[in-house]
Design an enzyme around this catalytic site. Structure first.
Site, PDB file in Angstrom:
ATOM      1  N   HIS A 144       0.826  -1.202   0.002  1.00  0.00           N
ATOM      2  CA  HIS A 144      -0.056   0.007   0.022  1.00  0.00           C
ATOM      3  C   HIS A 144       1.053   1.367  -0.014  1.00  0.00           C
ATOM      4  O   HIS A 144       1.817   1.315   0.732  1.00  0.00           O
ATOM      5  CB  HIS A 144      -0.886   0.024   1.446  1.00  0.00           C
ATOM      6  CG  HIS A 144      -2.224  -0.719   1.370  1.00  0.00           C
ATOM      7  ND1 HIS A 144      -1.958  -2.148   1.383  1.00  0.00           N
ATOM      8  CD2 HIS A 144      -3.332  -0.606   1.232  1.00  0.00           C
ATOM      9  CE1 HIS A 144      -3.073  -2.612   1.590  1.00  0.00           C
ATOM     10  NE2 HIS A 144      -4.162  -1.774   1.354  1.00  0.00           N
ATOM     11  N   ASN A 174       8.246  -3.551   3.484  1.00  0.00           N
ATOM     12  CA  ASN A 174       6.755  -3.353   3.567  1.00  0.00           C
ATOM     13  C   ASN A 174       6.234  -3.629   4.963  1.00  0.00           C
ATOM     14  O   ASN A 174       5.556  -2.822   5.644  1.00  0.00           O
ATOM     15  CB  ASN A 174       5.844  -4.268   2.723  1.00  0.00           C
ATOM     16  CG  ASN A 174       4.526  -4.122   2.743  1.00  0.00           C
ATOM     17  OD1 ASN A 174       4.153  -3.039   2.716  1.00  0.00           O
ATOM     18  ND2 ASN A 174       3.687  -5.103   2.629  1.00  0.00           N
TER      19      ASN A 174
END
Length: 359
Positions: A144, A174
């Site tokens: 994201h 991440n």
């Protein structure tokens, strides 16, 4: 023959005399109808503009989006408005170029339980679209850019799982480094009670870039630029897209030089050269302790200023970006085809109304 024509004319005038009141009433009534009809159609566009204006432009500081300075970045690009964030998507890299959010204490006070719903972005042309299959077995996370935890509503949460908001991200980057930086950014908002404008995205450095799936380009690094109007604090996180767990804080000007993007066109060069000691974790954020100043970047090449006309054109793209948009750089105003359609509908309505009254 002349008598027949005269008779025809007399009949026509007699018809007008007999129906004059109907004709006048018909014209007046149909004109009123036309005005009302036209106002209704126009109001739809005004409503779209104002509602999207609020939803989209408010995600940018002073309503001004980042601007792509390099012409090559504009190829097959899409300006996409989502619930809670905006995206400039590239059909070349099949990733966002930047993602913008406005984080406020009120927004982050709303907690939505996470529900994963990764999905392909249908507003993007199929040939430019990243797919779920592209990421499968790639060794990279669907990372994201606007994080799920920033989202205040179910609709915003769902939108955050669009692949238009994702880049191929190294797992440790991440799940550890980036997660901690996202938490730190939210802590600034919630602990210090101040708004933070955030621009997040990928960095593509080097001539030979790795791809996954059907041409999704893997970033060499990821960045998060932040600006806090209340205190003037500014800076950017810059992390290599690998499992090294490295991260450094740079100036916005440094980022702009790397990216070819004016990230905050509404700020001065002097502001963007300033760099503050941004927190690396949420624990490092103290409620009553301002973020300290670090240094002034005298070496980096800041992005050039953008003309008012170009910024207004970009604003219009986001004002009119809608869920039905399927073409790059969504249109910014009512197009001629739509105008022609409305005019034809008005004329048809007028004729039908007059004919009904004259029967």
């Amino acid at each position: 023959m002349a008598k027949k024509q005269r008779k025809s004319k007399n009949s026509f005038f007699q018809f007008l005399n007999d129906n004059s009141i109907k004709v006048i009433l018909g014209v007046v009534a149909s004109s009123s109808f036309a005005i009302a009809f036209g106002q209704e159609k126009i109001s739809q566009w005004v409503s779209l503009s104002s509602s999207t204006d609020s939803a989209c432009l408010n995600q940018f500081y002073r309503d001004v989006p980042p601007y792509l300075m390099r012409e090559s970045l504009k190829k097959d690009s899409y300006s996409l408005c989502f619930n809670g964030f905006n995206v400039e998507y590239s059909g070349v890299s099949k990733t966002p170029l930047w993602v913008a959010e406005a984080l406020t204490p009120a927004r982050l006070s709303k907690k939505i339980p996470r529900e994963d719903s990764f999905h392909e972005e249908e507003r993007v042309s199929a040939k430019h679209r990243a797919t779920l299959a592209d990421y499968r077995g790639s060794g990279y996370d669907r990372g994201h850019m606007a994080p799920n935890a920033d989202m205040p509503t179910k609709a915003a949460q769902f939108d955050s799982f669009s692949l238009a908001n994702m880049v191929p991200q190294a797992p440790k980057n991440n799940q550890q480094v980036w997660r901690e930086l996202e938490e730190a950014t939210r802590a600034i908002v919630t602990k210090q009670k101040q708004d933070v404008y955030v621009i997040t995205g990928p960095v593509f450095a080097g001539k030979k870039l790795k791809t996954i799936g059907n041409g999704v380009i893997v970033p060499t690094a990821v960045y998060k630029a932040v600006y806090m109007p209340k205190t003037g604090a500014i800076g950017a996180y810059y992390a290599p897209n690998d499992n090294s767990l490295k991260v450094r804080i740079v100036s916005v000007c440094y980022l702009e030089e790397q990216l070819g993007i004016n990230l905050f066109p509404q700020l001065t060069e002097e502001q963007k050269r300033n760099t503050y000691r941004l927190p690396l974790t949420a624990k490092a954020v103290k409620a009553n302790q301002k973020i300290e100043y670090s240094n002034w970047d005298a070496e980096s090449q800041c992005a050039e200023d953008v003309s008012k006309e170009n910024l207004q054109a970009l604003q219009r793209q986001f004002k009119f970006a809608s869920s039905g948009s399927t073409s790059p750089a969504a249109g910014s105003a009512m197009d001629s085809a739509t105008q022609d359609t409305i005019v034809k509908q008005l004329i048809d309505a007028l004729l039908q109304y007059i004919l009904q009254l004259l029967k």
